[in-house]
Design an enzyme around this catalytic site. Sequence first.
Site, PDB file in Angstrom:
ATOM      1  N   GLU A  48       9.276  -4.006  13.382  1.00  0.00           N
ATOM      2  CA  GLU A  48       7.873  -4.211  13.024  1.00  0.00           C
ATOM      3  C   GLU A  48       6.946  -3.489  13.990  1.00  0.00           C
ATOM      4  OE1 GLU A  48       6.869  -5.187  10.319  1.00  0.00           O
ATOM      5  OE2 GLU A  48       8.721  -6.041   9.561  1.00  0.00           O
ATOM      6  N   TYR A 131      -0.603  -9.168  12.029  1.00  0.00           N
ATOM      7  CA  TYR A 131       0.405  -8.726  11.072  1.00  0.00           C
ATOM      8  C   TYR A 131       1.816  -8.985  11.591  1.00  0.00           C
ATOM      9  CZ  TYR A 131       3.972  -6.011   8.988  1.00  0.00           C
ATOM     10  OH  TYR A 131       5.174  -5.678   8.441  1.00  0.00           O
ATOM     11  N   ASP A 149      -0.151  -6.219   5.357  1.00  0.00           N
ATOM     12  CA  ASP A 149      -0.178  -4.873   5.923  1.00  0.00           C
ATOM     13  C   ASP A 149      -0.943  -3.974   4.947  1.00  0.00           C
ATOM     14  OD1 ASP A 149       1.663  -4.544   3.840  1.00  0.00           O
ATOM     15  OD2 ASP A 149       2.518  -2.820   4.868  1.00  0.00           O
ATOM     16  N   CYS A 201       3.136   0.824  -6.364  1.00  0.00           N
ATOM     17  CA  CYS A 201       1.675   0.713  -6.239  1.00  0.00           C
ATOM     18  C   CYS A 201       1.203   1.611  -5.100  1.00  0.00           C
ATOM     19  CB  CYS A 201       1.280  -0.746  -5.991  1.00  0.00           C
ATOM     20  SG  CYS A 201      -0.483  -1.072  -6.185  1.00  0.00           S
ATOM     21  N   CYS A 208       2.104   2.330 -12.624  1.00  0.00           N
ATOM     22  CA  CYS A 208       1.787   1.031 -13.228  1.00  0.00           C
ATOM     23  C   CYS A 208       2.743   0.675 -14.373  1.00  0.00           C
ATOM     24  CB  CYS A 208       0.353   1.026 -13.734  1.00  0.00           C
ATOM     25  SG  CYS A 208      -0.880   1.256 -12.424  1.00  0.00           S
ATOM     26  N   CYS A 211       5.599  -1.353 -13.061  1.00  0.00           N
ATOM     27  CA  CYS A 211       5.277  -2.371 -12.056  1.00  0.00           C
ATOM     28  C   CYS A 211       5.674  -3.762 -12.563  1.00  0.00           C
ATOM     29  CB  CYS A 211       3.790  -2.345 -11.737  1.00  0.00           C
ATOM     30  SG  CYS A 211       3.296  -3.649 -10.587  1.00  0.00           S
ATOM     31  N   CYS A 217      -2.307  -7.741 -13.728  1.00  0.00           N
ATOM     32  CA  CYS A 217      -3.018  -6.916 -12.742  1.00  0.00           C
ATOM     33  C   CYS A 217      -4.388  -6.538 -13.299  1.00  0.00           C
ATOM     34  CB  CYS A 217      -2.228  -5.649 -12.410  1.00  0.00           C
ATOM     35  SG  CYS A 217      -3.090  -4.543 -11.260  1.00  0.00           S
TER      36      CYS A 217
END
Length: 342
Positions: A48, A131, A149, A201, A208, A211, A217
Amino acid sequence: MSVQTSDIDEGFAARLFGWYDRAARVLPWRVPPGSAAIPDPYRVWMAEVMLQQTTVAAVAGYFERFTARWPTVADLATADDADVMAAWAGLGYYARARNLLACARAVAADHGGLFPDTEEGLRALPGVGDYTAAAVAAIAFGRPSVVVDANIERVIARHRLIEIPLPAAKRDIKAALAPLVPADRPGDFAQALMDLGATICTVRSPACGICPVMADCRARGRADIERLPVKPPKKAKPHRHGLAYWIEQDGRVWLVRRPDKGMLGGMRALPGGDWTDTPPRESGIVSVDHGFTHFDLTLTLVRREVQDAATEGLWWPISDLDAAGLPTLYRKLTDKMLERVQ
DNA sequence: CAATCGTGGCT
DNA sequence: TAGCCAAGATT
């Protein structure tokens, strides 16, 4: 409290997992979804930190080298500063490397060698912000934290059609995301959203059509979906200039350690003058152009005699300069110097 | 809040 | 190609 809301929220995670459980990226620091393996908090934290503002492709090799050389937080805590900084060279944002060591030593000294298992405990460690604390708490310890994030910002800003510009929108994004976090798989949920943002995305040309959460959405099908999330305008980058000194003796070159504060802090470098707004009058052997986040730099290499060497520094064998751990700016300059036909 | 802090890949 | 951007933290 409505059952309806709960059903809708669970539906989001269910659809996301339906995709993630078969499409999850295979990454060196990741435990595959469905695996019985328990993530090592040290490796999760290391990944991370390296991934902060840094691409997966850039991190992979560094992660392998760091975890091979320092397999546990105890190993890293006892490492030499210079070795860690040199190993980080080229990855950028060098405060992360200084904080990485400080964090490992804090875990070793103050936490018995075990990472805190709560978001609050993690957040108190050096180099661990909102985060990273949320991500490690969720991925390594199964805490239902709200992980946000840049990928998740984009996914949620689009899914909920949040048009407030960042960073103010972050508050709304967290509020929208919190009720979606499933108690049973919070770590996979965060990683699934990040994979979704990284592969479907995307910033430009989102896919899309494939997705898993397109059904509800709010930005789906909009011609201006790439506009989201709205970001503040960028400032123009100034151009700066600097000199670096090539001081050579007996096949060695003089290197210094830059001060902890400021650009390339704590890294080995060629000695040199301050970086200014105007070009130097002196012409050099070679020069390189290098783009930083908030300014561009032209760095020119000039020869200096040995007596100009500062008292703090070390002679480094020119034949082994690759092992010195120079940040990219100086590596570019020395590469050009050594490639030059003399 | 806004500035600072790297680098490489992508379009 | 020149700008945009990335699993942000710190002050």
